[in-house]
Design a protein around this motif. Structure first.
Motif, PDB file in Angstrom:
ATOM      1  N   GLU A 167       0.803  -1.356   0.079  1.00 11.77           N
ATOM      2  CA  GLU A 167       0.283  -0.065   0.074  1.00 11.77           C
ATOM      3  C   GLU A 167       0.885   1.202  -0.024  1.00 11.77           C
ATOM      4  OE1 GLU A 167      -3.065   0.204  -0.530  1.00 11.77           O
ATOM      5  OE2 GLU A 167      -3.124  -2.115  -0.591  1.00 11.77           O
ATOM      6  N   SER A 168       2.016   1.074   0.263  1.00 19.55           N
ATOM      7  CA  SER A 168       3.024   2.374   0.669  1.00 19.55           C
ATOM      8  C   SER A 168       3.339   3.011  -1.055  1.00 19.55           C
ATOM      9  CB  SER A 168       4.465   2.091   1.182  1.00 19.55           C
ATOM     10  OG  SER A 168       4.996   1.316   0.307  1.00 19.55           O
ATOM     11  N   ILE A 169       3.239   2.042  -1.963  1.00 19.12           N
ATOM     12  CA  ILE A 169       3.312   2.356  -3.348  1.00 19.12           C
ATOM     13  C   ILE A 169       2.299   3.771  -3.796  1.00 19.12           C
ATOM     14  CG2 ILE A 169       3.120   1.687  -5.698  1.00 19.12           C
ATOM     15  CD1 ILE A 169       3.920  -1.100  -4.677  1.00 19.12           C
ATOM     16  N   GLY A 170       1.157   3.644  -2.924  1.00 16.46           N
ATOM     17  CA  GLY A 170       0.113   4.471  -3.378  1.00 16.46           C
ATOM     18  C   GLY A 170       0.134   5.859  -2.529  1.00 16.46           C
ATOM     19  N   ILE A 171       1.158   6.082  -1.898  1.00 12.37           N
ATOM     20  CA  ILE A 171       1.361   7.320  -1.124  1.00 12.37           C
ATOM     21  C   ILE A 171       2.228   8.311  -1.926  1.00 12.37           C
ATOM     22  CG2 ILE A 171       0.598   6.264   1.126  1.00 12.37           C
ATOM     23  CD1 ILE A 171       3.520   6.459   2.126  1.00 12.37           C
ATOM     24  N   GLU A 172       2.175   9.679  -1.189  1.00 13.51           N
ATOM     25  CA  GLU A 172       3.122  10.318  -1.782  1.00 13.51           C
ATOM     26  C   GLU A 172       4.151  10.698  -0.757  1.00 13.51           C
ATOM     27  OE1 GLU A 172       3.032  12.373  -4.711  1.00 13.51           O
ATOM     28  OE2 GLU A 172       0.800  11.435  -5.171  1.00 13.51           O
ATOM     29  N   THR A 173       5.345  10.479  -1.202  1.00  9.07           N
ATOM     30  CA  THR A 173       6.451  10.687  -0.048  1.00  9.07           C
ATOM     31  C   THR A 173       6.588  12.194   0.547  1.00  9.07           C
ATOM     32  OG1 THR A 173       8.192  11.269  -2.139  1.00  9.07           O
ATOM     33  CG2 THR A 173       8.005   9.053  -1.549  1.00  9.07           C
ATOM     34  N   TYR A 174       6.183  13.159  -0.141  1.00  8.88           N
ATOM     35  CA  TYR A 174       6.152  14.364   0.190  1.00  8.88           C
ATOM     36  C   TYR A 174       4.869  14.809   1.229  1.00  8.88           C
ATOM     37  CZ  TYR A 174       6.172  19.518   1.170  1.00  8.88           C
ATOM     38  OH  TYR A 174       6.228  20.810   1.638  1.00  8.88           O
ATOM     39  N   PHE A 233       3.748  18.439   7.031  1.00  8.30           N
ATOM     40  CA  PHE A 233       4.877  18.496   7.797  1.00  8.30           C
ATOM     41  C   PHE A 233       5.990  19.156   7.222  1.00  8.30           C
ATOM     42  CE2 PHE A 233       2.377  14.709   9.578  1.00  8.30           C
ATOM     43  CZ  PHE A 233       2.536  14.971  10.930  1.00  8.30           C
ATOM     44  N   ASP A 234       5.846  19.413   5.774  1.00  9.20           N
ATOM     45  CA  ASP A 234       6.891  19.893   4.954  1.00  9.20           C
ATOM     46  C   ASP A 234       7.977  19.063   5.100  1.00  9.20           C
ATOM     47  OD1 ASP A 234       7.830  21.672   2.964  1.00  9.20           O
ATOM     48  OD2 ASP A 234       8.844  22.977   4.747  1.00  9.20           O
ATOM     49  N   LYS A 235       7.797  17.833   4.972  1.00  2.00           N
ATOM     50  CA  LYS A 235       9.191  16.819   4.885  1.00  2.00           C
ATOM     51  C   LYS A 235       8.823  15.548   3.932  1.00  2.00           C
ATOM     52  CE  LYS A 235      10.468  17.150   9.660  1.00  2.00           C
ATOM     53  NZ  LYS A 235      11.810  17.707   9.617  1.00  2.00           N
ATOM     54  N   ASP A 236       9.894  15.072   3.540  1.00  2.00           N
ATOM     55  CA  ASP A 236       9.653  14.061   2.292  1.00  2.00           C
ATOM     56  C   ASP A 236      10.302  12.901   2.797  1.00  2.00           C
ATOM     57  OD1 ASP A 236      10.238  12.362  -0.059  1.00  2.00           O
ATOM     58  OD2 ASP A 236       9.887  14.291  -1.039  1.00  2.00           O
ATOM     59  N   LEU A 237       9.601  11.811   2.795  1.00  2.00           N
ATOM     60  CA  LEU A 237       9.753  10.372   3.411  1.00  2.00           C
ATOM     61  C   LEU A 237      11.125   9.776   2.872  1.00  2.00           C
ATOM     62  CD1 LEU A 237       8.558   8.043   5.038  1.00  2.00           C
ATOM     63  CD2 LEU A 237       7.487   7.199   3.002  1.00  2.00           C
ATOM     64  N   GLU A 238      11.634  10.458   1.676  1.00  2.07           N
ATOM     65  CA  GLU A 238      12.866   9.669   1.123  1.00  2.07           C
ATOM     66  C   GLU A 238      13.873  10.535   2.022  1.00  2.07           C
ATOM     67  OE1 GLU A 238      12.386  10.607  -3.020  1.00  2.07           O
ATOM     68  OE2 GLU A 238      11.414   8.645  -3.487  1.00  2.07           O
ATOM     69  N   LYS A 239      13.625  11.695   2.647  1.00  2.00           N
ATOM     70  CA  LYS A 239      14.729  12.084   3.434  1.00  2.00           C
ATOM     71  C   LYS A 239      15.000  11.825   4.956  1.00  2.00           C
ATOM     72  CE  LYS A 239      15.468  15.888   0.285  1.00  2.00           C
ATOM     73  NZ  LYS A 239      15.244  17.166  -0.196  1.00  2.00           N
TER      74      LYS A 239
END
Length: 172
Positions: A50-57, A61-67
């Motif tokens: 299900e994580s594939i369907g979420i946005e990383t930003y 929170f003004d945060k990106d999951l990739e960071k």
């Protein structure tokens, strides 16, 4: 390094380097003591899917999951029918995460897996608090003659960290 063995992995935004990561996501696919509806062992893989369907930003929170600098170790390969052995494997791998100066993001699995994480984390921190979001207190001493069950996990955790260090939210 973690001892596994592990199955598959790939949560969106995870990096592929254990050493540089601050947080280690570890799947604990276990539902050996569930009593109502089994299937929580499938949760870690479903969460990843299900994580594939979420946005990383997140604009909130003004945060990106990739960071966030986390590593997805995959799912532990856990045996059927032996809750104590399952807990031992989870505890050993959680301990390895903390020995490497990292934090765990455990995804399960039934409630009982939390006991193994708390046991390992307690070796590194003296003052632990647990917030439980659940409809049930999970404070049974035993259930159907077993001490290690999802319905008694908070009783076991309370004995380790003190019941005053547990907050239960959503109990009905």
């Amino acid at each position: 390094m973690l001892k596994g063995p592990f199955l598959s992995k790939d949560f969106i935004g995870a990096n592929d380097d254990f050493q540089s990561s601050k947080i280690i996501m570890m799947g604990m696919p276990f539902d050996g003591t569930t009593t109502n509806r089994p299937g929580t062992r499938f949760a870690p893989q479903q969460i990843r899917l299900e994580s594939i369907g979420i946005e990383t930003y997140s604009p909130i929170f003004d945060k990106d999951l990739e960071k966030c600098n986390f590593f997805d170790a995959g799912d532990l390969e856990l045996p059927f029918g032996n809750a104590q052995k399952v807990l031992d494997i989870i505890e050993e791998n959680t301990r390895e995460i903390y020995k490497n100066s990292k934090k765990i993001l455990g995804i399960g699995g039934e409630h009982l897996v939390t006991l193994a994480e708390i046991k390992a984390i307690k070796e590194f921190y003296n003052d632990i608090a647990v917030i439980q979001f659940d409809a049930h207190t999970d404070l049974r001493e035993e259930y159907l003659g077993e001490n290690l069950t999802h319905s008694g996990v908070m009783k076991q955790i309370g004995k380790l960290i003190g019941f005053e260090n547990i907050a239960q939210i959503g109990i009905r």
